[in-house]
Design a protein around this motif. Sequence first.
Motif, PDB file in Angstrom:
ATOM      1  N   GLN A 113       0.827  -1.205   0.000  1.00 20.17           N
ATOM      2  CA  GLN A 113       0.000   0.000   0.000  1.00 20.17           C
ATOM      3  C   GLN A 113       0.864   1.259   0.000  1.00 20.17           C
ATOM      4  O   GLN A 113       0.567   2.235  -0.704  1.00 20.17           O
ATOM      5  N   ALA A 114       1.932   1.236   0.795  1.00 23.39           N
ATOM      6  CA  ALA A 114       2.843   2.385   0.828  1.00 23.39           C
ATOM      7  C   ALA A 114       3.457   2.623  -0.543  1.00 23.39           C
ATOM      8  O   ALA A 114       3.584   3.771  -0.992  1.00 23.39           O
ATOM      9  N   LEU A 115       3.838   1.541  -1.222  1.00 21.03           N
ATOM     10  CA  LEU A 115       4.423   1.668  -2.555  1.00 21.03           C
ATOM     11  C   LEU A 115       3.407   2.228  -3.537  1.00 21.03           C
ATOM     12  O   LEU A 115       3.723   3.127  -4.333  1.00 21.03           O
ATOM     13  N   GLU A 116       2.183   1.727  -3.490  1.00 12.22           N
ATOM     14  CA  GLU A 116       1.154   2.177  -4.425  1.00 12.22           C
ATOM     15  C   GLU A 116       0.859   3.666  -4.265  1.00 12.22           C
ATOM     16  O   GLU A 116       0.782   4.406  -5.257  1.00 12.22           O
ATOM     17  N   ILE A 117       0.709   4.119  -3.029  1.00 14.17           N
ATOM     18  CA  ILE A 117       0.419   5.541  -2.795  1.00 14.17           C
ATOM     19  C   ILE A 117       1.610   6.396  -3.198  1.00 14.17           C
ATOM     20  O   ILE A 117       1.449   7.475  -3.784  1.00 14.17           O
ATOM     21  N   SER A 118       2.820   5.935  -2.893  1.00 14.95           N
ATOM     22  CA  SER A 118       4.023   6.682  -3.300  1.00 14.95           C
ATOM     23  C   SER A 118       4.078   6.830  -4.814  1.00 14.95           C
ATOM     24  O   SER A 118       4.429   7.898  -5.338  1.00 14.95           O
ATOM     25  N   GLN A 119       3.751   5.777  -5.523  1.00 12.44           N
ATOM     26  CA  GLN A 119       3.737   5.836  -6.982  1.00 12.44           C
ATOM     27  C   GLN A 119       2.669   6.804  -7.490  1.00 12.44           C
ATOM     28  O   GLN A 119       2.903   7.586  -8.412  1.00 12.44           O
ATOM     29  N   ASN A 120       1.489   6.773  -6.863  1.00 18.03           N
ATOM     30  CA  ASN A 120       0.390   7.644  -7.297  1.00 18.03           C
ATOM     31  C   ASN A 120       0.717   9.116  -7.123  1.00 18.03           C
ATOM     32  O   ASN A 120       0.240   9.962  -7.885  1.00 18.03           O
ATOM     33  N   PHE A 121       1.521   9.436  -6.106  1.00 16.58           N
ATOM     34  CA  PHE A 121       1.849  10.832  -5.817  1.00 16.58           C
ATOM     35  C   PHE A 121       3.302  11.170  -6.180  1.00 16.58           C
ATOM     36  O   PHE A 121       3.827  12.195  -5.751  1.00 16.58           O
ATOM     37  N   SER A 122       3.931  10.299  -6.966  1.00 19.13           N
ATOM     38  CA  SER A 122       5.306  10.527  -7.441  1.00 19.13           C
ATOM     39  C   SER A 122       6.269  10.820  -6.299  1.00 19.13           C
ATOM     40  O   SER A 122       7.155  11.671  -6.411  1.00 19.13           O
ATOM     41  N   ASN A 123       6.092  10.127  -5.204  1.00 15.88           N
ATOM     42  CA  ASN A 123       6.969  10.253  -4.043  1.00 15.88           C
ATOM     43  C   ASN A 123       8.092   9.231  -4.194  1.00 15.88           C
ATOM     44  O   ASN A 123       7.982   8.089  -3.755  1.00 15.88           O
ATOM     45  N   LEU A 124       9.188   9.640  -4.838  1.00 13.35           N
ATOM     46  CA  LEU A 124      10.254   8.706  -5.149  1.00 13.35           C
ATOM     47  C   LEU A 124      10.957   8.169  -3.903  1.00 13.35           C
ATOM     48  O   LEU A 124      11.342   7.002  -3.853  1.00 13.35           O
ATOM     49  N   VAL A 125      11.130   9.025  -2.898  1.00 13.09           N
ATOM     50  CA  VAL A 125      11.754   8.562  -1.657  1.00 13.09           C
ATOM     51  C   VAL A 125      10.881   7.494  -1.003  1.00 13.09           C
ATOM     52  O   VAL A 125      11.367   6.440  -0.581  1.00 13.09           O
ATOM     53  N   GLY A 126       9.573   7.772  -0.947  1.00 13.66           N
ATOM     54  CA  GLY A 126       8.651   6.788  -0.393  1.00 13.66           C
ATOM     55  C   GLY A 126       8.669   5.494  -1.177  1.00 13.66           C
ATOM     56  O   GLY A 126       8.605   4.395  -0.595  1.00 13.66           O
ATOM     57  N   MET A 127       8.775   5.594  -2.501  1.00 13.86           N
ATOM     58  CA  MET A 127       8.849   4.392  -3.338  1.00 13.86           C
ATOM     59  C   MET A 127      10.088   3.576  -3.008  1.00 13.86           C
ATOM     60  O   MET A 127      10.020   2.353  -2.836  1.00 13.86           O
ATOM     61  N   GLY A 128      11.230   4.251  -2.916  1.00  8.69           N
ATOM     62  CA  GLY A 128      12.476   3.545  -2.635  1.00  8.69           C
ATOM     63  C   GLY A 128      12.461   2.845  -1.296  1.00  8.69           C
ATOM     64  O   GLY A 128      12.902   1.687  -1.178  1.00  8.69           O
ATOM     65  N   ILE A 129      11.929   3.519  -0.268  1.00  6.91           N
ATOM     66  CA  ILE A 129      11.868   2.921   1.067  1.00  6.91           C
ATOM     67  C   ILE A 129      10.924   1.729   1.073  1.00  6.91           C
ATOM     68  O   ILE A 129      11.242   0.662   1.622  1.00  6.91           O
ATOM     69  N   ALA A 130       9.743   1.889   0.454  1.00  4.58           N
ATOM     70  CA  ALA A 130       8.772   0.789   0.420  1.00  4.58           C
ATOM     71  C   ALA A 130       9.329  -0.409  -0.345  1.00  4.58           C
ATOM     72  O   ALA A 130       9.118  -1.565   0.050  1.00  4.58           O
ATOM     73  N   LEU A 131      10.037  -0.150  -1.437  1.00  7.02           N
ATOM     74  CA  LEU A 131      10.625  -1.245  -2.218  1.00  7.02           C
ATOM     75  C   LEU A 131      11.658  -2.014  -1.396  1.00  7.02           C
ATOM     76  O   LEU A 131      11.734  -3.249  -1.465  1.00  7.02           O
ATOM     77  N   ASN A 132      12.454  -1.295  -0.609  1.00  8.08           N
ATOM     78  CA  ASN A 132      13.416  -1.978   0.264  1.00  8.08           C
ATOM     79  C   ASN A 132      12.705  -2.863   1.289  1.00  8.08           C
ATOM     80  O   ASN A 132      13.121  -3.994   1.554  1.00  8.08           O
ATOM     81  N   HIS A 133      11.646  -2.324   1.882  1.00 15.79           N
ATOM     82  CA  HIS A 133      10.883  -3.107   2.851  1.00 15.79           C
ATOM     83  C   HIS A 133      10.275  -4.343   2.196  1.00 15.79           C
ATOM     84  O   HIS A 133      10.277  -5.436   2.782  1.00 15.79           O
ATOM     85  N   LEU A 134       9.740  -4.167   1.004  1.00 16.26           N
ATOM     86  CA  LEU A 134       9.178  -5.320   0.290  1.00 16.26           C
ATOM     87  C   LEU A 134      10.251  -6.364   0.020  1.00 16.26           C
ATOM     88  O   LEU A 134       9.993  -7.572   0.116  1.00 16.26           O
ATOM     89  N   GLY A 135      11.451  -5.904  -0.317  1.00 16.95           N
ATOM     90  CA  GLY A 135      12.555  -6.833  -0.532  1.00 16.95           C
ATOM     91  C   GLY A 135      12.856  -7.664   0.697  1.00 16.95           C
ATOM     92  O   GLY A 135      13.114  -8.872   0.614  1.00 16.95           O
ATOM     93  N   GLU A 136      12.831  -7.018   1.875  1.00 23.98           N
ATOM     94  CA  GLU A 136      13.038  -7.750   3.128  1.00 23.98           C
ATOM     95  C   GLU A 136      12.009  -8.859   3.289  1.00 23.98           C
ATOM     96  O   GLU A 136      12.338 -10.012   3.608  1.00 23.98           O
ATOM     97  N   ILE A 137      10.742  -8.496   3.090  1.00 25.78           N
ATOM     98  CA  ILE A 137       9.670  -9.464   3.315  1.00 25.78           C
ATOM     99  C   ILE A 137       9.729 -10.589   2.287  1.00 25.78           C
ATOM    100  O   ILE A 137       9.533 -11.772   2.621  1.00 25.78           O
ATOM    101  N   TYR A 138       9.999 -10.240   1.038  1.00 26.82           N
ATOM    102  CA  TYR A 138      10.096 -11.284   0.014  1.00 26.82           C
ATOM    103  C   TYR A 138      11.217 -12.271   0.347  1.00 26.82           C
ATOM    104  O   TYR A 138      11.073 -13.483   0.139  1.00 26.82           O
ATOM    105  N   ASN A 139      12.319 -11.777   0.880  1.00 25.63           N
ATOM    106  CA  ASN A 139      13.387 -12.692   1.308  1.00 25.63           C
ATOM    107  C   ASN A 139      12.911 -13.611   2.426  1.00 25.63           C
ATOM    108  O   ASN A 139      13.193 -14.813   2.437  1.00 25.63           O
ATOM    109  N   LEU A 140      12.199 -13.042   3.387  1.00 21.32           N
ATOM    110  CA  LEU A 140      11.704 -13.839   4.508  1.00 21.32           C
ATOM    111  C   LEU A 140      10.686 -14.874   4.060  1.00 21.32           C
ATOM    112  O   LEU A 140      10.554 -15.940   4.675  1.00 21.32           O
TER     113      LEU A 140
END
Length: 323
Positions: A113-140
Amino acid sequence: MVCTNVDSSQLKQLSQTGDRLFDLGKFETALKTFQEALEIALTDEQALHIFNRIGLVYRRLGNYNFALKYLKLALHIAKEVGNQNQVVMILNDLGETYSLSIEYSLALKYYAQALEISQNFSNLVGMGIALNHLGEIYNLLGLFDQSLNCCQKSMDIFYKFERKSVLDKLTAQINISLALHNIGEAYLWIGQYIQARETLELTLAIRQKICQVTFRYFSKTQNNLDNHLSHKTCLNSQKLPQNPQIIQQEKINFTESIICQHGADLANTMNLIEKVYHNLGQWKKANKYHQQKLKIWESCCDKYIIYNVYILPFYLRFHSHHN
């Protein structure tokens, strides 16, 4: 009801006091202070900040149910007032809280959800942080291709920021190192040990530099510490210590806490490199990193939680795969 100047001043001082106590690791006292602030908060924006801070305090205390309760209250208000940056931040906080409580599917939901909203509002910092978090979870979750995809995108974002100096260099490097760490872990688990070693050693170099920069920043420049620790007192009976020796000790404790946070990240990367060399059959190098990580863990474990996200799940997966 209109917020008076006295109310506003008292709320500001309580909030600053709570933030300072939180930074010093005095979570029980910080919680009481934020609860006092909540009693005199009269606007949605004021309540939003305090609910969020209370949620984060409960998370550091390990009370994830109460942390989730207050973070969700903060999220509701952020959505009501239309503060999309706050919405993204709180969604990430919720995701991290679910991750710490080992509820990875729910963590994935909130990070997405954080990634989707960041993308909708062109929040690149938010996108980068959310993508990192998603990477953590996908690894787990063992979804390593998805982790590699997310973290590569995050790394590309923060490399661009670093080159253009849009963010401060340290912030960009911290996020780059997190993406690289996740990529290295994914390579490790899919058996690409050479790629894992190269990626994790690059991560290690960046995190060593982050530790050095942080140590110099907080240890050698008095003004930097003063900027991070306000010495204002509350208007109520709870006074913060004004004794110069106590204040100096608080500055030392705060400095050690920040340095230990980055040190724990460094040790977590050493932990993965140890596993890589173990799988490559290079026992001496594996032992070298094992000893280095233990030394850091011993100095940081009482100041910073390091087992919840990376170490414990990794340890369990490693032994389930090799026993």
